[in-house]
Design an enzyme around this catalytic site. Structure first.
Site, short mmCIF file in Angstrom:
data_model
loop_
_atom_site.label_atom_id
_atom_site.label_comp_id
_atom_site.label_asym_id
_atom_site.label_seq_id
_atom_site.Cartn_x
_atom_site.Cartn_y
_atom_site.Cartn_z
N HIS A 423 5.16 -2.89 1.74
CA HIS A 423 4.47 -1.78 2.39
C HIS A 423 5.36 -1.09 3.43
O HIS A 423 5.45 0.14 3.47
CB HIS A 423 3.19 -2.29 3.06
CG HIS A 423 2.44 -1.24 3.80
ND1 HIS A 423 2.59 -1.02 5.15
CD2 HIS A 423 1.56 -0.31 3.36
CE1 HIS A 423 1.81 -0.01 5.51
NE2 HIS A 423 1.17 0.43 4.45
N CYS A 753 8.54 4.73 -13.20
CA CYS A 753 8.24 5.01 -11.80
C CYS A 753 8.34 3.74 -10.96
O CYS A 753 7.89 3.71 -9.82
CB CYS A 753 6.85 5.62 -11.66
SG CYS A 753 5.50 4.57 -12.28
#
Length: 822
Positions: A423, A753
């Site tokens: 994150h 991706c």
């Protein structure tokens, strides 16, 4: 009929243009241009007349003030004395007579009563390269010829305000070079309604396809002077079309106060401040049609100035809504001066190089390809985030979505745990700041208050140095994308970063993450929105009501916010393709949202649990997914963002794929209505049954993080197993190669991706040589990856290299330590 203006020092706005700027100042010259547009019926402008700079010069000369002004300017208290001297001097008889005639004529249109605004217009004001805006005074709610003439004298005096004198000194402009004219303009009764400002450019990045509108109740001076927090709206200028409402940001302001007329003079001035009622504070001050009407007027004004100047001319515009007629009136417009000279300048077009050596405190995996120095702030838990100050280096164990608002303050981020897909790394990339993750014990090695330099510009190893080291930032030249056969796209989840990142060379967005937007802009669990009426917990209900107070309902809050924020990304890259993936939180991440604990079950391994397509079809989340669908339909069809393609993540079986497509079709999302629906290829079953899946979907996007996790049987949240996690494992590469082969055979587009091509040049070379159609990269790795792709394309043989695919499988590195996270 206007009075004769031959040899007159009073002129009506409609008889003024930009060519008259030396005699009427920038503000009035621009008002003249606006009146030309108003005559054509394209905008509405407040009527009025001006007193020219010649009148000011006559006033100074007739009262013999030139010598005294020059003398007083040498004194510290000179400006104050000059203002007093001007206010006590007499206006010429001729000027007073002409102003009286013009004012009488103006008031006849309002049955003898006309409240006017008297505004200063310096002859060096509102120029394309220097604004001078706000230096001189304006006087509102002036009524009667006596008060008007007094206001004219006060405007003359304001040429020598302390701030105006200081500004001219700073710019090295001699005081004799600047005169002042005065605008006398009918007051629009926005005290009974709303007013605000507009910019026809993104004021932060210089992105030219945004129209920023700020709006609040009452007179506009509250916004201009920064006394109120207004509502903020952003409109995609290039998507303004009949029947479309391309409003891509609706951010409510606090709007606690409003400035209104003080007709009884109780406040001692012509205006007073009132408190805005709570219901008015909680609603938006403009409706969608009103926002679009204003945006269209702004676009008309900008195009007019572009025709005049023969170049891009972003504008700064003040507007008001008349509380009596209900009409929107333009009060003034000026060239925007911050980005006008350097349209397209972006912080992302830079390379950072360390210029000196220092003692390494600790190191880990680098993120961001940049360098930044600052004071360290060690944060142990989310409840201490208020201690983090702007520009400090955030040092912590790890971060999660709850930390994102505070992380925007940081100059750099350092964590004990996490890999390049954690994150903290994702957020740092999108903020354009350096990060070093997975250091092990940075919170013990680095002290709060210690000066450090965080470097992620030295390759895959990121280092934190002691002290503030010198580094160089170099501009990177523009890249010619026509040389590439492989499409370069980007991964993006932060709508605020979209406009700035659009300046990077790209073919669009390959992965826009809805879960990022839901977490940061909404913060409420989708099922708590969908089933709000059934929630009995009053604390949770209050939080949801507070979050959605500016909207008609919690559902409208969710749908409009998600569509607008997605629109911020899609509009920044329009008409390039923007692939939007439906939310892919795991249950432990969904549970952190408001109301999440009511709708999520505890899972031992959420990475392979209740997520993706299976979640969307389940009764425990279907209603939340339908809200996401409604938001995407709104973005494409209501806002006009038809460049959005949609993508389904974590689809385990062909039967599940068929059911999810049927569910989408029931909402109106189908090929028949122009939608392109892609699927993430991230489970081995997706590759094994690639023909079956691709017969249902419009293409694949490979998710290398999850594909590696499920191929190797490694929980990518596990630190114990992190050393065995590698996308370059031959099994993973074989699956990626096979997926590309099948897509090519079926003539279906296939991209990637996942994280790997952003971090690993060899991996990027491999997928290009296999014939991948597009690579979606993290923004910080775009520029350094393009040369690698060009080299790989040269090596690739004509057609797809099926025969030698095995020979180009690189061996995994012996010391691979990449540790991905969600």
């Amino acid at each position: 009929m206007c009075p004769s203006e031959i040899e007159s020092t009073v002129r009506w706005f409609e008889n003024v243009s930009l060519s008259d700027l030396p005699e009427v100042g920038g503000k009035i010259a621009n008002l003249g241009e606006l009146h030309h547009l108003a005559k054509q019926g394209r905008i509405r402008v407040a009527n009025g007349f001006c007193i020219t700079a010649a009148a000011y010069r006559d006033f100074i000369r007739n009262n013999g003030l030139e010598v005294e002004i020059n003398r007083m300017l040498q004194e510290k208290s000179g400006p104050e004395k000059i203002r007093k001297m001007i206010r006590e001097s007499s206006l010429p008889e001729k000027l007073m007579a002409e102003v009286t005639i013009a004012y009488d004529q103006l008031t006849r249109s309002r049955n003898g009563r006309m409240d006017v605004a008297v505004r200063s217009s310096a002859t060096a004001e509102d120029l394309p390269t220097a604004s001078f805006a706000g230096l001189q005074d304006s006087f509102l709610n002036i009524n009667g010829i006596h008060d008007l003439l007094e206001a004219v004298r006060n405007c003359f005096a304001s040429l020598f305000n302390d701030r105006a004198v200081s500004y001219r000194n700073e710019k090295r402009i001699h005081h004799d070079q600047v005169d002042i004219a005065v605008a006398v303009q009918e007051m629009i009764r926005s005290d009974l309604s709303v007013s605000g400002v507009m910019f026809t450019i993104d004021t932060e990045t210089g992105f030219e396809n945004h129209i920023l509108i700020e709006s609040s109740y009452g007179l506009g001076e509250s916004i201009v002077q920064g006394k109120v927090s207004p509502d903020e709206f952003i409109v995609a200028k290039n998507l303004l079309k009949p029947g479309k409402f391309p409003i891509i940001r609706m951010k409510p302001g606090t709007k606690e106060h409003k400035l209104v007329y003080d007709f009884d003079g109780a406040s001692g001035t012509t205006t007073r401040t009132e408190t805005v009622s709570v219901p008015d504070r909680n609603r938006f001050s403009l409706s969608e049609p009103e926002i679009i009407e204003l945006a269209n007027q702004a676009a008309v004004i900008e195009r007019h100035y572009q025709e005049i100047h023969g170049k891009k001319s972003p504008m700064d515009i003040e507007w008001a809504k008349d509380g009596i007629s209900g009409e929107f009136i333009i009060l003034q417009a000026r060239p925007e001066t911050v980005h006008s000279v350097k349209l397209h300048e972006s912080k992302h077009w830079q390379q950072h190089t360390l210029l000196e050596k220092g003692r390494i405190l600790i190191q880990g995996s680098s993120v961001g390809n940049s360098i930044q120095s600052g004071v360290a702030r060690v944060i142990d838990s989310a409840r201490d985030l208020s201690l983090l100050k702007w520009g400090e280096v955030l040092v912590t164990d790890r971060t999660d979505p709850d930390w994102e608002p505070a992380m925007k303050k940081a100059a750099a981020i350092v964590t004990n745990r996490g890999g390049r897909t954690c994150h903290a790394a994702i957020v740092a990339r999108e903020l354009g700041i350096p990060a070093v993750v997975g250091t092990g014990n940075a919170t013990q090695v680095i002290r709060s208050g210690q000066k450090v330099t965080v470097s992620s510009g030295e390759g895959s190893v990121g280092r934190i140095y002691e002290g503030e080291l010198k580094f160089r930032i170099s501009a990177i030249p523009e890249v010619d994308l026509t040389r590439l056969k492989t499409r370069i796209m980007m991964n993006l989840g932060d709508p605020d970063a979209a406009a700035g990142l659009s300046f990077l060379p790209n073919h669009g967005i390959g992965l826009a993450r809805l879960e990022f937007i839901i977490n940061s802009a909404i913060g409420v669990h989708p099922m708590a929105i969908a089933r709000f009426d059934s929630i009995s917990d009053e604390n949770i209900r209050k939080k949801i009501v507070e979050s959605s107070k500016s909207f008609d309902s919690p559902k409208e809050f969710f749908i409009r916010t998600l569509s607008c924020e997605t629109g911020m990304i899609a509009a920044a890259f329009y008409p390039k393709t923007v692939v939007v993936r439906f939310s892919d939180f795991k249950s432990n991440e969904y549970s952190r949202l408001i109301g999440g604990e009511l709708f999520e079950h505890r899972e031992e391994n959420p990475m392979i649990g209740f997520r993706g397509a299976g979640r969307y079809l389940d009764d425990d989340y279907r209603d939340g997914f339908l809200l996401e669908c409604e938001a995407m339909i709104r973005a494409r069809e209501h806002l006009g963002l038809d460049n959005i393609s949609l993508m389904i993540p974590f689809c385990r079986t062909v039967e599940e794929a068929e059911r999810i497509l049927s569910l989408l079709s029931s909402t109106g999302i189908s090929r028949e209505r122009g939608y392109s629906i892609l699927m993430m290829c991230e489970i081995p079953s997706n590759v094994i049954l690639a023909k079956e899946f691709l017969s249902l979907f419009d293409g694949f996007s490979i998710g290398s993080n999850d594909l590696t996790q499920l191929t190797l049987g490694i929980d990518r949240d596990s630190e114990k197993a992190a050393s065995s996690f590698s996308e370059r494992n031959p099994a993973v590469l074989a699956l990626i190669r096979d997926a590309i082969i099948v897509a090519k055979e079926l003539n279906k587009p296939i991209g990637i991706c996942g994280q790997a091509p952003s971090d690993d040049p060899e991996f990027a070379r491999f997928i290009v040589e296999c014939g991948i159609d597009s690579i979606s990269l993290n923004p910080d790795s775009v520029l350094r990856t393009i040369p690698i792709i060009l080299e790989a394309e040269k090596r690739r043989q004509t057609g797809f290299p099926v025969q030698n695919a095995e020979s180009i499988l690189p061996k995994p590195p012996q010391d691979a330590r990449t540790s991905p996270a969600s």
